[in-house]
Design a protein around this motif. Structure first.
Motif, PDB file in Angstrom:
ATOM      1  N   ASP A 167     -10.435   4.512   7.482  1.00  0.00           N
ATOM      2  CA  ASP A 167      -9.964   3.663   8.588  1.00  0.00           C
ATOM      3  C   ASP A 167      -9.692   2.408   8.303  1.00  0.00           C
ATOM      4  O   ASP A 167     -10.167   1.187   8.539  1.00  0.00           O
ATOM      5  N   ASP A 168      -8.851   2.267   7.465  1.00  0.00           N
ATOM      6  CA  ASP A 168      -7.944   1.212   6.983  1.00  0.00           C
ATOM      7  C   ASP A 168      -8.724   0.137   5.874  1.00  0.00           C
ATOM      8  O   ASP A 168      -8.470  -0.957   5.709  1.00  0.00           O
ATOM      9  N   GLU A 169      -9.744   0.703   5.609  1.00  0.00           N
ATOM     10  CA  GLU A 169     -10.404  -0.051   4.293  1.00  0.00           C
ATOM     11  C   GLU A 169     -10.635   0.735   3.090  1.00  0.00           C
ATOM     12  O   GLU A 169     -10.820   2.113   3.354  1.00  0.00           O
ATOM     13  N   TRP A 170     -10.670   0.104   2.133  1.00  0.00           N
ATOM     14  CA  TRP A 170     -11.109   0.786   0.832  1.00  0.00           C
ATOM     15  C   TRP A 170     -12.427   1.299   0.545  1.00  0.00           C
ATOM     16  O   TRP A 170     -13.390   0.351   0.813  1.00  0.00           O
ATOM     17  N   TYR A 171     -12.607   2.377   0.528  1.00  0.00           N
ATOM     18  CA  TYR A 171     -14.107   3.196   0.687  1.00  0.00           C
ATOM     19  C   TYR A 171     -14.727   2.999  -0.973  1.00  0.00           C
ATOM     20  O   TYR A 171     -15.774   2.715  -1.207  1.00  0.00           O
TER      21      TYR A 171
ATOM     22  N   HIS B 135      -5.732   5.688   5.351  1.00  0.00           N
ATOM     23  CA  HIS B 135      -6.988   6.632   5.433  1.00  0.00           C
ATOM     24  C   HIS B 135      -6.630   8.066   4.530  1.00  0.00           C
ATOM     25  O   HIS B 135      -5.609   8.628   4.677  1.00  0.00           O
TER      26      HIS B 135
ATOM     27  N   TYR C 248       0.960  -1.315  -0.021  1.00  0.00           N
ATOM     28  CA  TYR C 248      -0.021   0.039  -0.121  1.00  0.00           C
ATOM     29  C   TYR C 248       0.801   1.279   0.029  1.00  0.00           C
ATOM     30  O   TYR C 248       1.970   1.387   0.688  1.00  0.00           O
TER      31      TYR C 248
ATOM     32  N   GLN D  99      -3.329   4.093  10.391  1.00  0.00           N
ATOM     33  CA  GLN D  99      -4.295   3.267   9.298  1.00  0.00           C
ATOM     34  C   GLN D  99      -4.439   3.922   8.074  1.00  0.00           C
ATOM     35  O   GLN D  99      -4.038   5.152   7.852  1.00  0.00           O
TER      36      GLN D  99
ATOM     37  N   TRP E 259      -9.669   5.789   0.832  1.00  0.00           N
ATOM     38  CA  TRP E 259      -9.418   4.839   2.149  1.00  0.00           C
ATOM     39  C   TRP E 259      -9.917   5.452   3.213  1.00  0.00           C
ATOM     40  O   TRP E 259      -9.744   6.452   3.435  1.00  0.00           O
TER      41      TRP E 259
END
Length: 82
Positions: A77-81, A59, A49, A57, A75
């Motif tokens: 909170d550590d997730e792909w948005y 973000h 990444y 995270q 991104w």
């Protein structure tokens, strides 16, 4: 593959829209990365990444390479948005 990643990361970090122009490069332990741009190998080095971090995270704007897949965008909170 590493050369392609380096080119992609460079293009992402210095893109025309300038999303990261006011952020510094991350330094120190990843858990302390906040409001900075960094690059990391994660998941036992299964994916890479490069992008913005907040409180350790993923973000903000970033890109993840995993096998032959590329996830690029926002991104949170550590997730792909998206």
């Amino acid at each position: 593959m590493k050369k392609l990643l380096l080119i992609s990361v460079s293009a992402l970090l210095f893109s025309v829209n300038g999303w990261a122009e006011n952020l510094e490069y991350c330094a120190g332990d990843k858990i302390t990365w906040h409001n900075c741009i960094g690059k990391s190998l994660e998941g036992d080095r299964k994916y890479e990444y490069a992008g913005e971090y907040k409180y350790g995270q993923k973000h903000g704007q970033g890109m993840m390479l995993w096998d032959q897949a590329k996830f690029e965008g926002e991104w949170r909170d550590d997730e792909w948005y998206y």
